[in-house]
Design an enzyme around this catalytic site. Structure first.
Site, mmCIF file in Angstrom:
data_model
loop_
_atom_site.group_PDB
_atom_site.id
_atom_site.type_symbol
_atom_site.label_atom_id
_atom_site.label_comp_id
_atom_site.label_asym_id
_atom_site.label_seq_id
_atom_site.Cartn_x
_atom_site.Cartn_y
_atom_site.Cartn_z
ATOM 1 C CG ASP A 369 -2.002 1.001 1.226
ATOM 2 O OD1 ASP A 369 -2.082 1.783 0.257
ATOM 3 O OD2 ASP A 369 -2.800 1.016 2.183
ATOM 4 N NE ARG A 445 -6.547 -0.537 6.669
ATOM 5 C CZ ARG A 445 -5.662 -0.828 5.727
ATOM 6 N NH1 ARG A 445 -6.053 -1.020 4.491
ATOM 7 N NH2 ARG A 445 -4.398 -0.923 6.003
ATOM 8 C CE LYS A 478 -1.277 -8.226 1.362
ATOM 9 N NZ LYS A 478 -0.345 -7.718 2.390
ATOM 10 C CG ASP A 480 -5.707 -6.031 1.768
ATOM 11 O OD1 ASP A 480 -6.504 -6.803 2.338
ATOM 12 O OD2 ASP A 480 -4.749 -5.492 2.365
ATOM 13 C CG ASP A 550 -3.254 -8.225 8.171
ATOM 14 O OD1 ASP A 550 -2.758 -8.640 7.106
ATOM 15 O OD2 ASP A 550 -4.068 -7.280 8.216
#
Length: 736
Positions: A369, A445, A478, A480, A550
């Protein structure tokens, strides 16, 4: 091909066989489909377990002529609602006149070679012509005209069966489905334990076992995600079943949205297990001529304990669920920059990390990210998939070129399903978010969810992502997804279809992933949802591995990876070594232990290599070399769980190849105990008649000796200690 589906016209039964199991369905006198048997293979069924009809008080009868025949007491294949069966239904309809009653009766059947695709849904597949055979039972409701296809696919050699249901509206009126589960079995047996997987973010898939008692026990997700909190899996085991012995039935849903897995023990000691899309906040309108396909449920039976069940799931998913060019490839050792840099990076930092990684043997550099426009904090920029030239002045193209010049692959992070209010995309298209008119949307988030039920949203995401993948020469993605869905509603759906939002979202997600993974077949896609928040077979159909959690703490990972391994093979599990103190729990564990635990999946590293000492780098290089040597064995071998970490202070597992010629064994102890006894570790899955050499010491032992007598574990006074052994088969005439 083994003919695995038989119909006995004399007894009116379907007899389905895998290599080691049988499944038997009987058509009763009124066309009701009744469940007779599921378990260890029967050569032939002659009627020994025939149902004895009894007049039961308060169990109503469909006709006056027979007071012993009641839907309330019959073990059924696909039970209905409202016409005498007071147990939980597998499906429920709503007609225009307000009726919620429906009953399907047998109409016809067909047997086809192989397996049909499920339109718009992930599904298992038959690789070769003789891998599978499918029974389709056609049934109809004589009153409202609704038709159904009950689909049973038998994978003979895999010892697995799959089930799904297709509803077809052959009437001239609209019908609503209020409940549409994928499978149901009524066992005439009350004596089971229920095993499920529960958890939370950073603590996914903890196995829990409890006795089935009268009433209803269930696990579910209402999050429009399979979730970290409960997994779409359930097992029914006999009370004496262990890891290595006893009967167990495993059930798993190939679906990534809200689900229900439910067990009901009734007054007459019938255990009903059912599984499918969660009826909570779900309905689906079927106009005349339309059909609805449920997700697929995977079922397997083992009389070799939980380990036998797991290995059947593992082999089946590797062969019949995973797809694409990476399906059978060994997965690369990767380095992810997230815990090393978070948002604070530039091209120079990433290249320096990659250079250090290459020296240690790392094969893939992943940029996480923060690489896209103005993404320096969680509150901004999701949806704007254009590069931040302040951090990467040469763009992703130049960074990718530099990584590839190091003879490494290049990977990148996306979170396609989300959008930030502080983004160009949201400012242009606020209507592209899921939500209910006149109601505020909740945040997770600090982000909102894009409406993937909309074709224009999916097209935007496809165009944005594919442009990055093409121009930057990306080898790995990836994917997410960092929040669950609230206020489920689409501004494009009419009021009478608003409860279709959740399932339509998942169908839209699947369509987008199908386009991207098919158009970029050489890209290795890894699914992630704040770790393992959407680790399910549906995602694995598109993306052949998932970030397990995570939480990278090795001690926490013992339970997480144990529970995950109940159904998923190691090649699907991302597992990384991170720094200490661990960023999730603050624990300090030895680098060796972190490496040994991470090697139980697809090995990666998530730390600042530049901050490590020379000794630590040497140790990591040795770990990677060791892993590469045995990578194929771990990712594609047979796994045996030797010590359950949930039950005590230790954990142990091992992998063998299919030929039983080599095995890798790992043992981990959490805490050093005073006056601790000497522990014996018994191996499994070896050839008892062969001799095996310990590659570290050169000592040789019989396979029977290693499995039945076991090996003594050296006593080490150290917390969080791990050990590994590698044994290889040798010929006795070569022993000095």
């Amino acid at each position: 091909m083994n003919q695995s589906i038989h119909f006995d016209t004399k007894q009116n039964i379907f007899h389905l066989n895998t290599k080691n199991s049988s499944y038997i369905i009987k058509i009763l006198k009124d066309g009701t489909l009744s469940h007779i048997y599921y378990g260890k293979r029967l050569r032939r069924y002659h009627g020994s377990k025939s149902y004895i009809f009894v007049d039961r008080g308060f169990s109503p009868n469909p006709t006056l002529e027979d007071s012993t025949f009641s839907y309330d007491t019959i073990p059924q294949e696909y039970p209905t609602n409202g016409d005498g069966d007071f147990r939980t239904a597998a499906y429920q309809t709503l007609e225009g006149n307000g009726s919620r009653i429906s009953r399907f009766h047998f109409d016809s059947y067909e047997v086809i070679e192989g397996k049909q695709k499920l339109q718009g849904l992930p599904h298992t597949h038959a690789e070769n012509k003789g891998d599978a055979e499918t029974l389709i039972i056609h049934a109809k409701d004589a009153v409202n005209g609704l038709a159904v296809e009950l689909q049973y696919t038998v994978f003979y050699h895999a010892d697995v069966m799959t089930r799904s249901v297709k509803f077809i509206n052959e009437t001239s009126q609209s019908v609503k489905l209020l409940r549409a589960l994928s499978m149901n079995i009524d066992f005439r047996d009350p004596d089971f334990d229920l095993v499920t997987l529960y958890g939370s973010h950073n603590n996914e898939r903890n196995a829990v076992r409890r006795k089935v008692v009268p009433g209803i026990q269930s696990v579910e997700s209402t999050r429009i995600s399979s979730s970290a909190h409960q997994a779409p899996f359930a097992a029914l085991a006999k009370p004496d079943t262990t890891e290595f012995h006893g009967e167990v039935y495993g059930f798993q849903l190939v679906y990534s949205g809200s689900f229900l897995a439910q067990v009901q023990l009734d007054s007459y000691e019938t255990t009903r297990i059912s599984m499918g899309i969660n009826p909570y906040d779900f309905s689906w309108k079927l106009d005349s001529g339309e059909s609805f396909q449920t997700p697929e449920a995977v079922m397997t039976y083992s009389d070799s304990g939980f380990g036998g069940m797991s290995r059947q799931f593992h082999d089946f998913y590797r062969k019949h669920l995973l797809r694409g060019s990476h399906k059978d490839r060994e997965r690369p050792v990767l380095l992810n920059n997230w815990e090393a840099t978070y948002f604070d990076f530039n091209e120079e930092k990433i290249v320096q990390l990659a250079e250090e990684g290459r020296e240690l043997g790392i094969e893939l550099m992943v940029l996480d990210d923060g690489w896209f426009k103005d993404r320096n904090r969680f509150e901004s920029s999701l949806g704007d998939w254009t590069v931040d030239t302040g951090k990467l002045p040469g763009g992703l193209e130049r960074l990718s070129e530099k990584i590839h010049a190091l003879d490494m692959k290049f990977g990148i992070w996306f979170e396609p399903e989300m959008v930030s209010e502080d983004s160009d995309l949201y400012r242009r298209h606020p209507e592209w978010c899921l939500g209910i008119p006149n109601r505020n949307s909740s945040y997770g988030r600090m982000q909102l969810v894009l409406d993937l039920t909309r074709e224009d949203v999916r097209d935007y995401l496809y165009d944005s992502i594919s442009e990055v993948l093409k121009t930057a020469d990306v080898d790995y993605v990836k994917w997410d997804m960092n929040r669950n869905i609230t206020e489920p509603g689409s501004k494009e759906l009419p009021e009478d279809r608003m409860q279709e939002t959740g399932h339509r979202y998942i169908l839209g997600l699947y369509e987008l992933m199908e386009r991207l993974t098919c158009d970029f077949p050489d890209v290795l896609f890894e699914s992630c949802s704040s770790g393992g928040g959407r680790f399910d077979p549906g995602m694995l159909y598109y993306m052949p591995q998932t970030w397990t959690s995570d939480n990278t703490d090795a001690v926490s990972r013992l339970n997480i990876q144990y529970g995950t391994s109940l159904t998923y093979p190691a090649v699907t599990m991302g597992a990384h070594v991170s720094t200490v103190p661990n960023h999730q729990v603050g624990r300090i564990t030895p680098l060796k232990t972190r490496g040994d635990v991470a090697m139980a999946g697809n090995l990666g590293y998530e730390l600042d290599l530049n901050a490590l000492s020379k000794d630590e780098k040497r140790e990591i290089k040795a770990q990677i070399n060791f892993y590469k040597k045995y990578r194929k064995l771990i990712q594609f071998g047979n796994q045996y769980r030797l010590i359950n970490p949930i039950e005590g202070n230790e954990a142990a597992w091992m992998y063998t190849d299919k030929e039983q010629s080599r095995c890798l064994v790992t043992y981990v102890k959490r805490f050093s105990l005073p006056s601790a006894p000497i522990r014996i570790l018994k191996l499994n899955g070896l050839d008892p008649a062969s001799l095996y050499r310990d590659l570290e010491t050169g000592e040789c032992f019989g396979g029977d000796e290693l499995m039945y007598a076991g090996i003594s574990i050296p006593r080490v006074k150290e917390d969080f200690h791990s050990m590994t052994w590698v044994f290889e088969k040798v010929s006795e005439d070569k022993i000095q």
